[in-house]
Design an enzyme around this catalytic site. Structure first.
Site, mmCIF file in Angstrom:
data_model
loop_
_atom_site.group_PDB
_atom_site.id
_atom_site.type_symbol
_atom_site.label_atom_id
_atom_site.label_comp_id
_atom_site.label_asym_id
_atom_site.label_seq_id
_atom_site.Cartn_x
_atom_site.Cartn_y
_atom_site.Cartn_z
ATOM 1 N N LYS A 37 0.840 -1.198 0.000
ATOM 2 C CA LYS A 37 0.000 0.000 0.000
ATOM 3 C C LYS A 37 0.875 1.247 0.000
ATOM 4 O O LYS A 37 2.086 1.184 0.226
ATOM 5 C CB LYS A 37 -0.914 0.000 1.229
ATOM 6 C CG LYS A 37 -0.183 0.145 2.557
ATOM 7 C CD LYS A 37 -1.146 0.215 3.720
ATOM 8 C CE LYS A 37 -0.391 0.409 5.033
ATOM 9 N NZ LYS A 37 -1.290 0.574 6.189
ATOM 10 N N TYR A 256 16.899 30.351 7.353
ATOM 11 C CA TYR A 256 15.747 31.136 7.774
ATOM 12 C C TYR A 256 15.631 31.136 9.301
ATOM 13 O O TYR A 256 15.716 30.088 9.941
ATOM 14 C CB TYR A 256 14.462 30.558 7.182
ATOM 15 C CG TYR A 256 14.283 30.811 5.710
ATOM 16 C CD1 TYR A 256 14.146 32.105 5.217
ATOM 17 C CD2 TYR A 256 14.227 29.756 4.811
ATOM 18 C CE1 TYR A 256 13.968 32.338 3.865
ATOM 19 C CE2 TYR A 256 14.044 29.971 3.461
ATOM 20 C CZ TYR A 256 13.927 31.267 2.987
ATOM 21 O OH TYR A 256 13.743 31.492 1.650
#
Length: 365
Positions: A37, A256
Protein backbone atom coordinates in the site's frame (compact mmCIF):
# COMPACT_ATOMS: atom_id res chain seq x y z
CA UNK A 1 14.36 13.43 -19.33
CA UNK A 2 17.51 13.30 -17.22
CA UNK A 3 17.37 15.65 -14.23
CA UNK A 4 20.60 17.56 -13.67
CA UNK A 5 19.90 18.53 -10.04
CA UNK A 6 21.90 16.01 -7.98
CA UNK A 7 19.18 14.76 -5.64
CA UNK A 8 17.80 11.29 -6.29
CA UNK A 9 16.25 8.25 -4.63
CA UNK A 10 17.81 4.84 -5.13
CA UNK A 11 15.70 1.74 -4.62
CA UNK A 12 17.23 -1.70 -3.99
CA UNK A 13 14.74 -4.44 -4.98
CA UNK A 14 17.08 -7.15 -3.70
CA UNK A 15 16.81 -5.61 -0.23
CA UNK A 16 13.02 -5.91 -0.38
CA UNK A 17 13.37 -9.57 -1.29
CA UNK A 18 15.91 -10.17 1.48
CA UNK A 19 13.58 -8.53 3.98
CA UNK A 20 10.67 -10.71 2.83
CA UNK A 21 12.86 -13.72 3.44
CA UNK A 22 13.49 -12.38 6.94
CA UNK A 23 9.71 -12.52 7.43
CA UNK A 24 9.80 -16.19 6.53
CA UNK A 25 12.54 -16.83 9.08
CA UNK A 26 10.59 -15.10 11.84
CA UNK A 27 7.20 -16.58 10.90
CA UNK A 28 8.02 -19.95 9.31
CA UNK A 29 4.57 -21.42 9.87
CA UNK A 30 2.68 -18.52 8.31
CA UNK A 31 2.03 -17.32 4.79
CA UNK A 32 2.76 -13.65 4.20
CA UNK A 33 0.92 -10.88 2.39
CA UNK A 34 3.56 -8.39 1.27
CA UNK A 35 2.00 -5.02 2.04
CA UNK A 36 2.49 -2.71 -0.95
CA UNK A 37 0.00 0.00 0.00
CA UNK A 38 0.95 3.69 -0.28
CA UNK A 39 2.95 2.91 -3.42
CA UNK A 40 4.89 0.31 -1.42
CA UNK A 41 5.62 2.83 1.33
CA UNK A 42 7.05 5.20 -1.25
CA UNK A 43 9.28 2.59 -2.89
CA UNK A 44 7.05 2.04 -5.92
CA UNK A 45 4.31 -0.57 -5.99
CA UNK A 46 5.48 -2.09 -9.26
CA UNK A 47 9.11 -2.23 -8.13
CA UNK A 48 8.16 -4.03 -4.93
CA UNK A 49 5.80 -6.44 -6.65
CA UNK A 50 8.38 -7.25 -9.29
CA UNK A 51 11.01 -7.87 -6.60
CA UNK A 52 8.67 -10.30 -4.82
CA UNK A 53 6.74 -11.70 -7.76
CA UNK A 54 8.34 -15.11 -7.67
CA UNK A 55 8.33 -15.50 -3.90
CA UNK A 56 5.53 -13.63 -2.11
CA UNK A 57 2.53 -15.66 -0.97
CA UNK A 58 0.29 -12.69 -1.67
CA UNK A 59 0.09 -8.91 -1.82
CA UNK A 60 -1.99 -6.43 0.18
CA UNK A 61 -2.96 -2.88 -0.76
CA UNK A 62 -5.85 -0.44 -0.58
CA UNK A 63 -7.09 0.59 -4.01
CA UNK A 64 -9.16 -1.84 -6.03
CA UNK A 65 -7.91 -0.23 -9.24
CA UNK A 66 -4.32 -1.10 -8.32
CA UNK A 67 -5.31 -4.65 -7.45
CA UNK A 68 -7.00 -5.05 -10.85
CA UNK A 69 -3.89 -3.67 -12.55
CA UNK A 70 -1.77 -6.31 -10.81
CA UNK A 71 -4.13 -9.05 -11.99
CA UNK A 72 -4.05 -7.72 -15.53
CA UNK A 73 -0.24 -7.73 -15.35
CA UNK A 74 -0.30 -11.44 -14.61
CA UNK A 75 0.05 -11.50 -10.81
CA UNK A 76 -1.57 -14.76 -9.77
CA UNK A 77 -1.07 -14.71 -5.99
CA UNK A 78 -3.87 -13.63 -3.62
CA UNK A 79 -4.34 -9.86 -3.58
CA UNK A 80 -5.99 -8.50 -0.45
CA UNK A 81 -7.88 -5.18 -0.28
CA UNK A 82 -6.93 -4.03 3.22
CA UNK A 83 -9.74 -1.49 3.66
CA UNK A 84 -12.26 -3.50 1.73
CA UNK A 85 -14.53 -2.19 -0.99
CA UNK A 86 -15.93 1.31 -1.49
CA UNK A 87 -18.33 0.94 -4.41
CA UNK A 88 -20.46 -1.47 -6.40
CA UNK A 89 -17.72 -1.44 -9.03
CA UNK A 90 -15.21 -2.64 -6.43
CA UNK A 91 -17.55 -5.47 -5.41
CA UNK A 92 -17.89 -6.58 -9.02
CA UNK A 93 -14.12 -6.46 -9.48
CA UNK A 94 -13.61 -8.67 -6.43
CA UNK A 95 -15.64 -11.37 -8.14
CA UNK A 96 -14.41 -10.82 -11.67
CA UNK A 97 -10.70 -10.67 -10.84
CA UNK A 98 -10.57 -13.14 -7.98
CA UNK A 99 -9.51 -10.57 -5.40
CA UNK A 100 -9.55 -11.08 -1.64
CA UNK A 101 -11.20 -8.38 0.42
CA UNK A 102 -11.46 -7.25 3.98
CA UNK A 103 -15.01 -6.64 5.18
CA UNK A 104 -15.05 -4.52 8.32
CA UNK A 105 -18.64 -3.33 8.81
CA UNK A 106 -22.24 -4.32 7.98
CA UNK A 107 -22.49 -1.64 5.30
CA UNK A 108 -19.53 -3.11 3.41
CA UNK A 109 -21.08 -6.55 3.66
CA UNK A 110 -24.30 -5.15 2.17
CA UNK A 111 -22.30 -3.62 -0.68
CA UNK A 112 -20.49 -6.88 -1.39
CA UNK A 113 -23.49 -9.17 -1.23
CA UNK A 114 -25.59 -6.83 -3.35
CA UNK A 115 -23.10 -6.50 -6.19
CA UNK A 116 -20.98 -9.63 -6.51
CA UNK A 117 -21.30 -11.22 -9.95
CA UNK A 118 -23.30 -14.47 -9.97
CA UNK A 119 -21.50 -17.71 -9.17
CA UNK A 120 -18.47 -16.03 -7.60
CA UNK A 121 -17.16 -16.90 -4.16
CA UNK A 122 -14.29 -14.61 -3.10
CA UNK A 123 -11.86 -14.91 -0.23
CA UNK A 124 -13.17 -12.69 2.56
CA UNK A 125 -11.33 -11.43 5.64
CA UNK A 126 -13.76 -10.40 8.34
CA UNK A 127 -11.97 -7.79 10.39
CA UNK A 128 -12.57 -7.76 14.14
CA UNK A 129 -12.20 -4.69 16.31
CA UNK A 130 -10.13 -5.91 19.25
CA UNK A 131 -9.24 -2.55 20.73
CA UNK A 132 -7.64 -0.34 18.10
CA UNK A 133 -11.07 1.14 17.38
CA UNK A 134 -10.49 2.03 13.76
CA UNK A 135 -12.15 -0.68 11.70
CA UNK A 136 -13.79 -3.98 12.53
CA UNK A 137 -16.83 -5.90 13.68
CA UNK A 138 -17.67 -5.96 17.37
CA UNK A 139 -19.45 -8.49 19.53
CA UNK A 140 -22.70 -6.74 18.63
CA UNK A 141 -22.25 -7.07 14.85
CA UNK A 142 -20.01 -10.07 14.16
CA UNK A 143 -22.46 -12.95 14.66
CA UNK A 144 -24.96 -11.45 12.21
CA UNK A 145 -22.23 -10.93 9.59
CA UNK A 146 -21.05 -14.52 9.86
CA UNK A 147 -24.59 -15.81 9.60
CA UNK A 148 -25.32 -13.71 6.52
CA UNK A 149 -22.19 -15.02 4.81
CA UNK A 150 -23.11 -18.59 5.69
CA UNK A 151 -26.63 -18.09 4.31
CA UNK A 152 -25.96 -15.92 1.25
CA UNK A 153 -22.41 -16.76 0.22
CA UNK A 154 -21.76 -20.28 1.51
CA UNK A 155 -18.94 -21.02 -0.93
CA UNK A 156 -16.89 -18.00 0.10
CA UNK A 157 -13.58 -18.76 1.79
CA UNK A 158 -13.62 -16.93 5.10
CA UNK A 159 -10.73 -15.74 7.28
CA UNK A 160 -10.79 -13.67 10.48
CA UNK A 161 -8.30 -10.88 11.06
CA UNK A 162 -7.45 -8.03 13.39
CA UNK A 163 -4.82 -5.32 13.64
CA UNK A 164 -2.53 -4.75 16.60
CA UNK A 165 -2.33 -1.28 18.08
CA UNK A 166 0.68 -1.73 20.37
CA UNK A 167 2.71 -4.66 19.09
CA UNK A 168 5.73 -2.35 19.14
CA UNK A 169 5.19 -1.19 22.73
CA UNK A 170 5.21 -2.38 26.30
CA UNK A 171 1.54 -3.35 26.32
CA UNK A 172 2.11 -5.80 23.50
CA UNK A 173 -0.61 -7.94 21.95
CA UNK A 174 -1.83 -10.33 24.65
CA UNK A 175 -4.81 -8.13 25.56
CA UNK A 176 -5.93 -7.97 21.94
CA UNK A 177 -5.38 -11.68 21.39
CA UNK A 178 -7.66 -12.34 24.36
CA UNK A 179 -10.36 -10.17 22.81
CA UNK A 180 -9.83 -11.79 19.42
CA UNK A 181 -10.32 -15.27 20.85
CA UNK A 182 -13.45 -14.15 22.70
CA UNK A 183 -14.93 -12.66 19.53
CA UNK A 184 -13.92 -15.59 17.32
CA UNK A 185 -15.56 -18.09 19.67
CA UNK A 186 -15.60 -21.54 18.10
CA UNK A 187 -13.90 -20.39 14.89
CA UNK A 188 -11.35 -22.98 13.67
CA UNK A 189 -10.66 -21.53 10.24
CA UNK A 190 -7.68 -19.42 9.15
CA UNK A 191 -6.71 -16.14 10.81
CA UNK A 192 -4.59 -13.23 9.61
CA UNK A 193 -2.84 -11.41 12.44
CA UNK A 194 0.78 -10.30 12.61
CA UNK A 195 2.03 -6.93 11.38
CA UNK A 196 5.79 -6.22 11.24
CA UNK A 197 6.13 -5.65 14.98
CA UNK A 198 4.20 -8.80 15.85
CA UNK A 199 6.16 -10.85 13.30
CA UNK A 200 9.40 -9.81 14.94
CA UNK A 201 8.41 -9.79 18.61
CA UNK A 202 5.27 -11.88 19.20
CA UNK A 203 5.50 -15.36 17.65
CA UNK A 204 2.24 -16.43 19.31
CA UNK A 205 0.39 -13.75 17.35
CA UNK A 206 1.36 -14.60 13.79
CA UNK A 207 -1.67 -16.54 12.60
CA UNK A 208 -2.01 -18.44 9.34
CA UNK A 209 -1.19 -15.24 7.46
CA UNK A 210 0.99 -12.29 8.47
CA UNK A 211 1.11 -8.83 6.91
CA UNK A 212 4.67 -7.43 6.82
CA UNK A 213 4.81 -3.75 5.95
CA UNK A 214 7.63 -1.49 7.15
CA UNK A 215 10.08 -4.34 7.68
CA UNK A 216 9.92 -5.17 3.97
CA UNK A 217 11.47 -1.79 3.26
CA UNK A 218 14.30 -2.07 5.75
CA UNK A 219 13.11 0.06 8.65
CA UNK A 220 12.40 -0.98 12.21
CA UNK A 221 8.94 -0.91 13.80
CA UNK A 222 10.61 -0.42 17.20
CA UNK A 223 11.94 2.86 18.55
CA UNK A 224 14.62 1.12 20.60
CA UNK A 225 15.86 -1.48 18.10
CA UNK A 226 17.57 -0.66 14.82
CA UNK A 227 16.80 -2.26 11.49
CA UNK A 228 20.36 -3.56 11.34
CA UNK A 229 19.91 -5.29 14.69
CA UNK A 230 16.81 -6.96 13.24
CA UNK A 231 18.73 -8.15 10.18
CA UNK A 232 16.89 -5.85 7.77
CA UNK A 233 18.43 -4.09 4.75
CA UNK A 234 17.49 -0.53 3.77
CA UNK A 235 15.68 -0.53 0.44
CA UNK A 236 15.60 3.25 -0.09
CA UNK A 237 18.44 5.75 -0.17
CA UNK A 238 17.89 9.49 -0.49
CA UNK A 239 21.09 11.13 -1.65
CA UNK A 240 22.28 14.41 -3.09
CA UNK A 241 25.42 16.57 -3.19
CA UNK A 242 26.97 19.70 -1.79
CA UNK A 243 26.18 22.64 -4.08
CA UNK A 244 27.91 25.42 -2.11
CA UNK A 245 30.30 25.87 0.82
CA UNK A 246 30.31 28.77 3.27
CA UNK A 247 32.86 29.75 5.93
CA UNK A 248 31.36 30.98 9.19
CA UNK A 249 32.76 33.06 12.01
CA UNK A 250 31.56 32.88 15.62
CA UNK A 251 28.15 34.51 15.83
CA UNK A 252 27.16 33.84 12.22
CA UNK A 253 23.73 32.31 11.79
CA UNK A 254 22.45 29.75 9.30
CA UNK A 255 19.23 29.71 7.29
CA UNK A 256 15.75 31.14 7.77
CA UNK A 257 15.20 32.42 11.28
CA UNK A 258 18.86 31.95 12.17
CA UNK A 259 18.09 28.86 14.21
CA UNK A 260 21.75 27.82 14.33
CA UNK A 261 24.53 30.15 15.49
CA UNK A 262 28.21 29.27 15.04
CA UNK A 263 30.19 29.30 18.29
CA UNK A 264 33.55 28.91 16.51
CA UNK A 265 34.96 29.14 12.98
CA UNK A 266 33.09 26.59 10.85
CA UNK A 267 32.61 25.32 7.33
CA UNK A 268 29.10 24.45 6.23
CA UNK A 269 27.82 22.77 3.10
CA UNK A 270 24.59 23.59 1.31
CA UNK A 271 22.82 20.44 0.07
CA UNK A 272 20.35 20.22 -2.83
CA UNK A 273 17.50 18.82 -0.75
CA UNK A 274 14.61 20.50 1.02
CA UNK A 275 11.09 19.99 2.22
CA UNK A 276 9.76 20.20 -1.35
CA UNK A 277 11.76 17.02 -1.97
CA UNK A 278 10.18 15.34 1.03
CA UNK A 279 12.83 15.95 3.66
CA UNK A 280 11.11 16.85 6.96
CA UNK A 281 11.03 20.62 7.45
CA UNK A 282 10.86 20.16 11.20
CA UNK A 283 14.14 18.21 11.38
CA UNK A 284 16.19 19.98 14.06
CA UNK A 285 19.84 20.96 14.35
CA UNK A 286 21.88 17.80 14.79
CA UNK A 287 19.81 15.49 12.59
CA UNK A 288 22.32 13.01 11.15
CA UNK A 289 23.63 13.35 7.59
CA UNK A 290 26.62 11.69 5.90
CA UNK A 291 29.07 13.45 3.56
CA UNK A 292 31.88 11.62 1.78
CA UNK A 293 31.48 8.66 4.10
CA UNK A 294 31.62 10.76 7.28
CA UNK A 295 28.73 11.28 9.64
CA UNK A 296 27.85 14.90 10.30
CA UNK A 297 24.78 16.97 11.22
CA UNK A 298 22.06 19.22 9.89
CA UNK A 299 22.44 22.90 10.72
CA UNK A 300 19.65 25.48 10.69
CA UNK A 301 16.16 25.28 9.30
CA UNK A 302 15.36 23.10 6.29
CA UNK A 303 14.16 25.29 3.44
CA UNK A 304 12.14 24.40 0.36
CA UNK A 305 15.02 23.30 -1.85
CA UNK A 306 18.11 23.30 0.35
CA UNK A 307 19.49 22.43 3.75
CA UNK A 308 22.84 23.00 5.42
CA UNK A 309 25.22 20.61 7.11
CA UNK A 310 28.42 20.85 9.13
CA UNK A 311 31.62 20.29 7.11
CA UNK A 312 34.03 21.51 9.78
CA UNK A 313 35.39 18.02 10.42
CA UNK A 314 35.37 16.99 6.76
CA UNK A 315 38.07 19.19 5.20
CA UNK A 316 38.04 17.43 1.82
CA UNK A 317 34.32 18.09 1.28
CA UNK A 318 33.73 20.69 -1.41
CA UNK A 319 31.10 21.44 -4.04
CA UNK A 320 29.96 18.17 -5.60
CA UNK A 321 30.74 16.03 -2.57
CA UNK A 322 28.21 13.18 -2.19
CA UNK A 323 25.63 13.39 0.58
CA UNK A 324 23.40 10.69 2.04
CA UNK A 325 20.23 12.01 3.68
CA UNK A 326 19.11 8.50 4.65
CA UNK A 327 19.87 4.97 3.56
CA UNK A 328 23.13 3.50 2.28
CA UNK A 329 24.66 5.75 -0.35
CA UNK A 330 27.91 7.05 -1.79
CA UNK A 331 27.93 9.73 0.89
CA UNK A 332 27.79 7.15 3.67
CA UNK A 333 25.18 5.33 5.74
CA UNK A 334 22.43 7.00 7.74
CA UNK A 335 19.57 4.78 8.93
CA UNK A 336 16.18 6.28 8.09
CA UNK A 337 15.05 5.38 11.61
CA UNK A 338 17.69 7.75 13.05
CA UNK A 339 16.63 10.62 10.83
CA UNK A 340 13.00 9.99 11.69
CA UNK A 341 13.69 9.84 15.43
CA UNK A 342 15.61 13.11 15.30
CA UNK A 343 12.72 14.72 13.43
CA UNK A 344 10.11 13.37 15.83
CA UNK A 345 8.48 11.11 13.26
CA UNK A 346 8.81 7.57 11.88
CA UNK A 347 10.55 6.12 8.85
CA UNK A 348 7.14 5.28 7.32
CA UNK A 349 6.49 9.01 6.92
CA UNK A 350 9.94 9.73 5.46
CA UNK A 351 9.52 7.06 2.79
CA UNK A 352 5.98 8.07 1.87
CA UNK A 353 6.79 11.78 1.77
CA UNK A 354 9.46 11.70 -0.96
CA UNK A 355 8.21 14.12 -3.61
CA UNK A 356 7.41 13.17 -7.21
CA UNK A 357 10.02 15.66 -8.43
CA UNK A 358 12.83 13.51 -6.99
CA UNK A 359 14.10 11.14 -9.70
CA UNK A 360 14.27 7.43 -8.86
CA UNK A 361 16.92 4.97 -9.92
CA UNK A 362 16.86 1.23 -9.30
CA UNK A 363 19.90 -0.72 -8.14
CA UNK A 364 20.39 -3.95 -10.06
CA UNK A 365 22.77 -6.21 -8.14
Amino acid sequence: MKISRPIRVRIAPDAILDNYRAVRRHAPKSRAFAVVKADAYGHGQWRAVQALRGEADGFALLECENAVALREAGIEQPILLLEGIFSARDARAVGEYGLSTVIHCPEQLDLLLGNLPPDTAPDICLKLNTGMNRLGFTAATLARARQRLADELPRARLMLMTHFAEADGERGVAWQMERFRALAGDWTGPVCLGNSAAILRHPDAHGDWVRPGIMLYGASPFAETSAAELGLRPAMTLESAIIAVQDLQPGDRVGYGGTFTADRPMRIGVVACGYADGYPRHAPNGTPIAVMGERTRLLGRVSMDMLACDLTGIPDAHTGAPVTLWGHGIGGEVPADEVAAAAGTIAYELFCAVAPRVPVTVDHD
